[in-house]
Structures are given as C-alpha cells and as structure tokens.
Design a protein around this motif. Structure first.
Motif, PDB file in Angstrom:
ATOM      1  N   VAL A 359       6.269   8.283  -0.263  1.00  0.00           N
ATOM      2  CA  VAL A 359       7.207   7.269  -0.720  1.00  0.00           C
ATOM      3  C   VAL A 359       7.959   7.773  -1.956  1.00  0.00           C
ATOM      4  O   VAL A 359       7.364   8.363  -2.862  1.00  0.00           O
ATOM      5  N   SER A 360       9.263   7.547  -1.983  1.00  0.00           N
ATOM      6  CA  SER A 360      10.075   7.949  -3.129  1.00  0.00           C
ATOM      7  C   SER A 360       9.932   6.942  -4.264  1.00  0.00           C
ATOM      8  O   SER A 360       9.896   5.730  -4.038  1.00  0.00           O
ATOM      9  N   LEU A 361       9.878   7.448  -5.496  1.00  0.00           N
ATOM     10  CA  LEU A 361       9.845   6.599  -6.689  1.00  0.00           C
ATOM     11  C   LEU A 361      11.237   6.361  -7.249  1.00  0.00           C
ATOM     12  O   LEU A 361      11.394   5.612  -8.215  1.00  0.00           O
ATOM     13  N   GLN A 362      12.235   6.993  -6.654  1.00  0.00           N
ATOM     14  CA  GLN A 362      13.602   6.909  -7.160  1.00  0.00           C
ATOM     15  C   GLN A 362      14.486   6.202  -6.131  1.00  0.00           C
ATOM     16  O   GLN A 362      14.665   6.709  -5.014  1.00  0.00           O
ATOM     17  N   PRO A 363      15.033   5.039  -6.456  1.00  0.00           N
ATOM     18  CA  PRO A 363      15.859   4.293  -5.496  1.00  0.00           C
ATOM     19  C   PRO A 363      17.009   5.107  -4.912  1.00  0.00           C
ATOM     20  O   PRO A 363      17.387   4.894  -3.756  1.00  0.00           O
ATOM     21  N   ALA A 364      17.550   6.044  -5.668  1.00  0.00           N
ATOM     22  CA  ALA A 364      18.667   6.850  -5.159  1.00  0.00           C
ATOM     23  C   ALA A 364      18.213   7.887  -4.145  1.00  0.00           C
ATOM     24  O   ALA A 364      19.038   8.460  -3.432  1.00  0.00           O
ATOM     25  N   VAL A 365      16.902   8.136  -4.083  1.00  0.00           N
ATOM     26  CA  VAL A 365      16.334   9.063  -3.102  1.00  0.00           C
ATOM     27  C   VAL A 365      15.563   8.240  -2.081  1.00  0.00           C
ATOM     28  O   VAL A 365      14.490   7.718  -2.379  1.00  0.00           O
ATOM     29  N   PRO A 366      16.104   8.065  -0.884  1.00  0.00           N
ATOM     30  CA  PRO A 366      15.426   7.216   0.097  1.00  0.00           C
ATOM     31  C   PRO A 366      14.114   7.824   0.563  1.00  0.00           C
ATOM     32  O   PRO A 366      13.920   9.041   0.480  1.00  0.00           O
ATOM     33  N   ASP A 367      13.218   6.964   1.036  1.00  0.00           N
ATOM     34  CA  ASP A 367      11.989   7.476   1.642  1.00  0.00           C
ATOM     35  C   ASP A 367      12.359   8.405   2.786  1.00  0.00           C
ATOM     36  O   ASP A 367      13.236   8.081   3.595  1.00  0.00           O
ATOM     37  N   PRO A 368      11.706   9.539   2.888  1.00  0.00           N
ATOM     38  CA  PRO A 368      12.044  10.468   3.970  1.00  0.00           C
ATOM     39  C   PRO A 368      11.552   9.967   5.318  1.00  0.00           C
ATOM     40  O   PRO A 368      10.648   9.120   5.392  1.00  0.00           O
ATOM     41  N   ALA A 369      12.146  10.491   6.360  1.00  0.00           N
ATOM     42  CA  ALA A 369      11.634  10.200   7.699  1.00  0.00           C
ATOM     43  C   ALA A 369      10.215  10.748   7.793  1.00  0.00           C
ATOM     44  O   ALA A 369       9.908  11.799   7.232  1.00  0.00           O
ATOM     45  N   GLY A 370       9.372  10.010   8.465  1.00  0.00           N
ATOM     46  CA  GLY A 370       8.012  10.507   8.655  1.00  0.00           C
ATOM     47  C   GLY A 370       6.997  10.014   7.659  1.00  0.00           C
ATOM     48  O   GLY A 370       5.855  10.457   7.680  1.00  0.00           O
ATOM     49  N   VAL A 371       7.385   9.086   6.751  1.00  0.00           N
ATOM     50  CA  VAL A 371       6.372   8.498   5.869  1.00  0.00           C
ATOM     51  C   VAL A 371       5.458   7.624   6.722  1.00  0.00           C
ATOM     52  O   VAL A 371       5.915   6.676   7.363  1.00  0.00           O
ATOM     53  N   PRO A 372       4.176   7.913   6.768  1.00  0.00           N
ATOM     54  CA  PRO A 372       3.273   7.122   7.609  1.00  0.00           C
ATOM     55  C   PRO A 372       3.227   5.660   7.153  1.00  0.00           C
ATOM     56  O   PRO A 372       3.345   5.354   5.957  1.00  0.00           O
ATOM     57  N   LYS A 373       3.028   4.771   8.110  1.00  0.00           N
ATOM     58  CA  LYS A 373       3.018   3.341   7.792  1.00  0.00           C
ATOM     59  C   LYS A 373       1.907   2.990   6.801  1.00  0.00           C
ATOM     60  O   LYS A 373       2.104   2.160   5.915  1.00  0.00           O
ATOM     61  N   ALA A 374       0.749   3.615   6.936  1.00  0.00           N
ATOM     62  CA  ALA A 374      -0.350   3.295   6.021  1.00  0.00           C
ATOM     63  C   ALA A 374       0.016   3.621   4.591  1.00  0.00           C
ATOM     64  O   ALA A 374      -0.320   2.867   3.667  1.00  0.00           O
ATOM     65  N   LEU A 375       0.722   4.721   4.385  1.00  0.00           N
ATOM     66  CA  LEU A 375       1.124   5.093   3.031  1.00  0.00           C
ATOM     67  C   LEU A 375       2.142   4.095   2.476  1.00  0.00           C
ATOM     68  O   LEU A 375       2.095   3.740   1.301  1.00  0.00           O
ATOM     69  N   ALA A 376       3.043   3.645   3.330  1.00  0.00           N
ATOM     70  CA  ALA A 376       3.994   2.617   2.906  1.00  0.00           C
ATOM     71  C   ALA A 376       3.261   1.319   2.565  1.00  0.00           C
ATOM     72  O   ALA A 376       3.634   0.607   1.614  1.00  0.00           O
ATOM     73  N   ASP A 377       2.213   0.995   3.314  1.00  0.00           N
ATOM     74  CA  ASP A 377       1.428  -0.211   3.045  1.00  0.00           C
ATOM     75  C   ASP A 377       0.689  -0.111   1.716  1.00  0.00           C
ATOM     76  O   ASP A 377       0.546  -1.107   0.984  1.00  0.00           O
ATOM     77  N   VAL A 378       0.214   1.090   1.384  1.00  0.00           N
ATOM     78  CA  VAL A 378      -0.435   1.304   0.089  1.00  0.00           C
ATOM     79  C   VAL A 378       0.562   1.038  -1.035  1.00  0.00           C
ATOM     80  O   VAL A 378       0.270   0.327  -1.998  1.00  0.00           O
ATOM     81  N   HIS A 379       1.743   1.608  -0.909  1.00  0.00           N
ATOM     82  CA  HIS A 379       2.776   1.418  -1.931  1.00  0.00           C
ATOM     83  C   HIS A 379       3.161  -0.058  -2.048  1.00  0.00           C
ATOM     84  O   HIS A 379       3.368  -0.571  -3.154  1.00  0.00           O
ATOM     85  N   ALA A 380       3.228  -0.758  -0.920  1.00  0.00           N
ATOM     86  CA  ALA A 380       3.591  -2.178  -0.924  1.00  0.00           C
ATOM     87  C   ALA A 380       2.537  -3.022  -1.627  1.00  0.00           C
ATOM     88  O   ALA A 380       2.841  -4.111  -2.134  1.00  0.00           O
ATOM     89  N   ALA A 381       1.282  -2.539  -1.657  1.00  0.00           N
ATOM     90  CA  ALA A 381       0.205  -3.282  -2.317  1.00  0.00           C
ATOM     91  C   ALA A 381       0.244  -3.143  -3.834  1.00  0.00           C
ATOM     92  O   ALA A 381      -0.390  -3.921  -4.556  1.00  0.00           O
ATOM     93  N   LEU A 382       1.007  -2.178  -4.331  1.00  0.00           N
ATOM     94  CA  LEU A 382       1.008  -1.868  -5.757  1.00  0.00           C
ATOM     95  C   LEU A 382       1.457  -3.034  -6.652  1.00  0.00           C
ATOM     96  O   LEU A 382       0.801  -3.319  -7.659  1.00  0.00           O
ATOM     97  N   PRO A 383       2.548  -3.736  -6.329  1.00  0.00           N
ATOM     98  CA  PRO A 383       3.025  -4.781  -7.250  1.00  0.00           C
ATOM     99  C   PRO A 383       2.026  -5.910  -7.511  1.00  0.00           C
ATOM    100  O   PRO A 383       2.056  -6.521  -8.584  1.00  0.00           O
ATOM    101  N   THR A 384       1.145  -6.200  -6.559  1.00  0.00           N
ATOM    102  CA  THR A 384       0.185  -7.285  -6.751  1.00  0.00           C
ATOM    103  C   THR A 384      -1.215  -6.782  -7.105  1.00  0.00           C
ATOM    104  O   THR A 384      -2.156  -7.567  -7.202  1.00  0.00           O
ATOM    105  N   SER A 385      -1.346  -5.467  -7.294  1.00  0.00           N
ATOM    106  CA  SER A 385      -2.653  -4.899  -7.614  1.00  0.00           C
ATOM    107  C   SER A 385      -3.048  -5.203  -9.059  1.00  0.00           C
ATOM    108  O   SER A 385      -2.195  -5.463  -9.908  1.00  0.00           O
ATOM    109  N   VAL A 386      -4.348  -5.139  -9.323  1.00  0.00           N
ATOM    110  CA  VAL A 386      -4.863  -5.312 -10.681  1.00  0.00           C
ATOM    111  C   VAL A 386      -5.362  -3.973 -11.190  1.00  0.00           C
ATOM    112  O   VAL A 386      -5.639  -3.064 -10.424  1.00  0.00           O
ATOM    113  N   GLY A 387      -5.499  -3.860 -12.505  1.00  0.00           N
ATOM    114  CA  GLY A 387      -5.891  -2.590 -13.101  1.00  0.00           C
ATOM    115  C   GLY A 387      -7.337  -2.228 -12.860  1.00  0.00           C
ATOM    116  O   GLY A 387      -8.225  -3.079 -12.850  1.00  0.00           O
TER     117      GLY A 387
END
Length: 433
Positions: A359-387
C-alpha cells in the motif's frame, strides 16, 4: 544465553543514555545542518551499510539496485540475527554503527537508541509533504523531532486466516470478538484442524496474543497507567491476558511443535492449510508474498483485526516499516544516507511499492496493481486501531521472551508478569522516564 540477552539489552540502553550526557555532537546534529542532497546526485566510491532483520533484509532490494545504478554508490545489507532490537542496541552501545538501519519508529524505541546522539534528524525531509496527512506524524517522532522514515504502512496486530480452511468447514462469517474466535477454534479442533499456529521457536510473535487481548484496556489508558505506575504488568487485566494465552495453549488449540516452530514454519503452515489462523503483524504477510503470488494469496489468505470487544486492531509500527540514519561522524556517508532515503521515498517510491506490492503512503502515488486484498484490509484497520505496548509504553521489556519461557514450561503466567514489570521499571529508569 537468555539472561545475557536481557542484560545486554538493558546495558545497551544505559550506555546509550550515558552517551547523551557526554557527546558534544548531541548539541548540534550534523544532519540538521547539512541539508538534503539531490536524490540522483553522483556518489561514486561511496559505500553504505544498512542493517536489517531476518524479516526485512529483502525489503530494500529494488531500491538498492536502482540507487546504485543512478548514483554509483555501493549499498550492502547486513542481517542482524534475531532478536534484532537487542542485537542492534548492543552493537551501537559499543560504537558499531551502520549508515542506516530498519528500526521500530516508536518514541520508546527511538529513546532506546538515544536518537538525539546517535541518529540523524530527518527534519524537513523532502518527501514528508507527500505523505498522507493522517499518517505523516503517526510515528517516527521523539520530542518533536523526526528521526525515522516510514516506508510502508505501520503494522497492525490481527488474525491472518486460511480462507480455504474456513470454507471447507462451513465458516461463512468472521469472528467479531476474541471469545468468538476462541469458540471457532474449538469447533475446528473437534474437526481435526489445528486452529492456531504459533512460532515459539523464534519467540518474538508470542506477545501479539497478549496485546490483542489488551486492546480495549489500551484504549482506556492501560499504558498510561503502567507508565505512571498506577498499574503494572502484574495488574489483573494483564495477568488475565497472559493466563488466557497459557490456557489456550494447554487446551491444545495450537500446533504441536509450538516450542520449536519458526517464523518460516508459521507462514508455510498457514499458506498450506495446515493451520487455520495465526495472530501476526505485517511482516508476516511479507513472508507470505515471498512464498506465493497475489492471485494465490487473494484466494487463500484473509485478515481480520481482533479484540475482546470487537474487530479492533492493535497498532504497532515495527522495524520493517521504517528506517533510521545514523550519525557516523563521516559527513560524506551521512549525506549519502540521507540521499538514499530521499531517493527511496522520492523519485523511486512508486517503483518501490510496485516491487513490494504494498500500500502506498503517498496519495499522489496510487497503490500498485497486485496489492493483495489482505494487505489492503490490514491498512484499512489502521485508523481505528489502538496503540500497542511498543507504541504507547515508555519502555519495551522482553515480554515475548518471558512468554516463550512460559511456553517452554519454565515460567508461570504470574512469573511472566513479574519479570516483565521488573525489567520495564529498570528500562524506564535507565531512559530517564
């Protein structure tokens, strides 16, 4: 050997802390004065060394190849054996420093390296404005100064599962709480499936089992209370989490070779369907990517965050997520190290995320083709995660080593808690906390 490792880690922190009192360079970091070189500037004859752990030593392969071609520099990766953090701290305490190293970018782990003395500040780094504002300052800072460069999405503790195993046993919905996950595991065990796989031989992941159980407590300020002494690792909520992990192992819900199984064994077992689930962090998925292509991973591997109260992740930036640049005293190499970071996260960033399929951390650099769905799901969990402990505690004791001792039958849950608290107090004191 176990006691030597712990003592060395504690001694390293003390020695690094003492260096802060005597090193005049701490008053004027050379990195701040020297600025940022052009990313593609020529560096013929310059040799750089990057320290990496066993699970991060292939991360920079594409970057190094491209950087060497562009600049003429030579970059060597040196793998520091696990436990990585203790090894690095011990080396640095004796004056042995690389140019760059993979490192946990949390305040406590930057303190453990005595960042002000030993690390180059990355203030005004040219790539910072390009980073997603939500992630820009999530980690990498100590006392307001940036010392670590985030290169990939910060890790989240959660559950990786084999989709085919779930489907074969009629599991159509994911657990929505820790207890639901345990109930599912018991059902799978009755059907002859190994519910969970743990890498007790390599030890470092054992702590995730305790930390995900503490997610709700962390949200309610557990680590603040441990930091200020109103709670300890021997408090009931922590001991209960350790005890539950102990009891689930005793119940037979884990792999039979839990005492000796390795990180590689864990990846192979989950990918091969020999186990249904593993609690892990992002570096685990990196290992799976080295074993299978995206299509295979999308068909076989899923992810869900977990906590006692629901699907809440535990945020833990780990050493594979970030780099630090050391103050070596060689101005040319220090500038070259900054240049490598500027190249990595600047003109080469799109190529890097494409190579890693991450997953890209820079909005101007799109996620590349081939990012596995599980990895995208991990990134999606970040905003609601606790420390996690690593993100929020003022010091990080060897909880994982103590838990490995528990797995091997040489410590009780209560002894794990007591030993962890004792070391936490020592490390916090050594760090001046």
């Amino acid at each position: 050997m176990r006691n030597w490792t712990r003592a060395a880690a504690a001694a390293a922190v003390v020695m690094l802390g003492l260096a802060a009192c005597s090193d005049p360079a701490a008053e004027g970091p050379s990195g701040a004065a020297a600025g940022w070189p052009e990313a593609n500037a020529k560096l013929d004859g310059v040799n750089l060394t990057i320290w990496a752990a066993q699970n991060s030593n292939t991360v920079p392969d594409q970057v190094i190849k491209a950087f060497q071609q562009q600049t003429g520099a030579t970059v060597k990766v040196v793998t520091i054996p696990d436990p990585y953090e203790q090894g690095v701290q011990t080396k640095v305490a004796t004056g042995d420093k690389p140019d760059l190293a993979f490192w946990q970018p949390t305040a406590s782990m930057l303190t453990a390296l005595n960042a002000r003395t030993n690390l180059q500040p990355l203030t005004d780094a040219p790539w910072i404005p390009q980073v997603d504002p939500a992630l820009r300052d999530i980690t990498g800072l100590l006392d307001g100064t940036r010392y670590a460069a985030l290169i990939t999405s910060p890790a989240v503790e959660g559950v990786y599962y084999n989709k085919e195993v779930f489907a074969a046993h009629g599991i159509t919905s994911l657990p929505s709480s820790f207890d639901e996950m345990v109930s599912l595991a018991r059902d799978l065990k009755k059907k002859g499936v190994t519910p969970f796989f743990e890498m007790g031989g390599d030890r470092w992941a054992t702590q995730w089992w305790v930390q995900v159980q503490l997610a709700d407590a962390a949200k309610a300020g557990l680590w603040d209370r441990i930091n200020n002494g109103t709670a300890t690792f021997s408090s009931p909520e922590v001991v209960s989490a350790i005890r539950k992990y102990h009891d689930l192992i005793g119940e037979g819900l884990f792999n039979s070779d839990i005492k000796t199984a390795t990180f590689d064994d864990q990846g192979a077992a989950l990918l091969g369907g020999k186990a249904a689930m593993a609690i892990q962090v992002n570096s685990f998925f990196g290992q799976l990517q080295a074993k299978a292509d995206t299509a295979t991973l999308d068909s076989k591997i899923g992810f869900f965050p977990i906590a006692p109260s629901g699907n809440i992740g535990t945020f833990i930036p780990d050493q594979s997520n970030a780099l630090v640049a050391f103050r070596t005293g060689d101005a040319a190499r220090e500038a070259a190290a900054r240049q490598l970071l500027a190249f990595w996260l600047g003109p080469n960033y799109a190529a890097f995320v494409a190579d890693r399929k991450t997953v890209s951390l820079q909005p101007a650099v799109p996620d590349p083709a081939g990012v596995p769905k599980a990895l995208a799901d991990v990134h999606a969990a970040l905003p609601t995660s606790v420390g996690s402990m690593q993100a929020l505690a003022v010091a990080n004791p060897d909880l994982y080593l103590n838990l490995a001792d528990m797995i091997n039958g040489t410590m009780t849950p209560e002894q794990v808690a007591e030993a962890t608290q004792k070391q936490f107090a020592q490390l916090a004191k050594a760090a001046g906390k």
